[in-house]
Design an enzyme around this catalytic site. Sequence first.
Site, PDB file in Angstrom:
ATOM      1  N   GLU A 194      -9.741   5.996   2.978  1.00 46.95           N
ATOM      2  CA  GLU A 194     -10.111   5.234   4.174  1.00 46.95           C
ATOM      3  C   GLU A 194     -10.012   6.140   5.391  1.00 46.95           C
ATOM      4  O   GLU A 194      -9.098   6.972   5.483  1.00 46.95           O
ATOM      5  CB  GLU A 194      -9.183   4.029   4.348  1.00 46.95           C
ATOM      6  N   GLU A 212       0.835  -1.194   0.000  1.00 45.10           N
ATOM      7  CA  GLU A 212       0.000   0.000   0.000  1.00 45.10           C
ATOM      8  C   GLU A 212       0.873   1.249   0.000  1.00 45.10           C
ATOM      9  O   GLU A 212       1.886   1.302   0.685  1.00 45.10           O
ATOM     10  CB  GLU A 212      -0.918   0.000   1.231  1.00 45.10           C
TER      11      GLU A 212
END
Length: 395
Positions: A310, A217
Site C-alpha cells: 500500500e 495488521e
Amino acid sequence: MGFVERKKSFPALLLLPLALSLLFLERFTVIYALNYTNYKQVSSLRLKRIHRHLDKINKPAVITIERVPSEMPRVKVMNKEEEEEEGGKEPKEMMMSNEGVKGAWQLWHTNGTRCPKGTVPIRRSTVHDVLRAKSLFDFGKKQRSLSLARRSDAPDVVSGKGHEHAIAYTGTSQEVYGAKATINVWDPSIQLVNEFSLSQIWVLSGSFDGSDLNSIEAGWQSDSYQATGCYNLLCAGFVQTNNRIAIGAAISPVSSYAGNQYDITILIWKDPKLGNWWMGFGDNTLVGYWPAELFTHLADHATMVEWGGEVVNSRANGLHTSTQMGSGHFAEDGFGKASYFRNLEIVDSDNSLTSAQAISILAENTNCYNIKSSYNNEWGTHFYYGGPGNNPQCP
C-alpha cells in the site's frame, strides 16, 4: 510543503490495534537535522504542549506482564495426492529456492544491545515525530479512508484519499483464525514526508461499509505513516512480551536489486483457549498479543485475509507520486528485482496452518503498481508485486 532533511531510511516493524483494531510493525525513517523553520513555524507554546504529550506517552515501565499462548498453530501436512495436485500448478518460470534468501532482523541489535530480563524495548516518540503529523491531535491516530464504489466482495483496502494497493486476498465465506507469510524487505523511495509505502498482512472482520470494522495488521513500512494511523505502542491495547523485538525499530539488512534478498516471516493467530490474538516474528518468536476484549467481530474469527503493498499517492503538483511500492519494480521483473510475498498460509478452526488457496489479486492502477500470483512446491502460494509509481504510463 517543506521536506525533511534525512540521511537513510530503513524498513521497520509496524503495529496497530483499534476497535477498528489494527496493529502494525512499522518501518520508520531516521531523521537528522530537522529544520523547524523550513518545515513548520513552531511556537514555544506548541513545543511545550508537544513535550507534555511526549512525557505522557514515553512513561517508564511500571509493571511487567508475562503470558504465553496456550497453543501455537500446527502445520497441517498434506498427503501425497494433495502435494501432487498442488505441484501441478508449478509455473514455467525459473523459481529461486529458499536458499536464495536470508532472514532480516533489526538494526539496533548490530552493536550487541539487549534489554535486561523482565523488560521490553520501546522506540521513544520525539518532537520530530509529532511535527510530521498534521497536528498534535492527529499524531498516532488512524483516519478511516472513504470507500470507493466497489464489488461487494472486494477487499476493504480499496479506499479513497489517495491510497493505492497491490494485494492478494481470500474470499469472505470462510472462518479464518490467523494468517502467515514471509515478506521480502526493501527500502523504497518516498517522495513526500506525508506519504508512505508499506507491505503487510491484514486480518479483517466486520462491516467494510460501516464503522464497526476490526483489523489486525502487521508488516514493514517506509516513512512515518503519521497521516493514517494509531501505530505500534502509541495506543493502549497491544501487550508486548518479547525483549528482543522493538516495535517500530529499523529492519536490517534490506534487499538489493539483483543482489542479496532478505525477508521476514510474520504470523498472526487467535489463541483457541483464551481468545487473544498473538503475533509471531521469524522462527516462532512470540512478540506479544492483542487482548480478546479489544475486539467485537474479531472476538470470534476473521472473515478475510489480505497480503500485499500500500502507498499514499498525494498527487503533488497534479502528478502521480513517485513513491515506490516494494522494490520499486513491477511484478514481472521477478526474483531479485521485484518484491515478493511467499508461503501464504491461513490458520483454520483446528488451529492448523494450511496453504492459502483460491486467492484473488487486485491493483487499482496496474500502470503504477501491479501484482502477479503463482504456486510452486518451494514457495507455496506466492506473488510478486510493486512498481515505481509515476512513469510515462502512470502520469
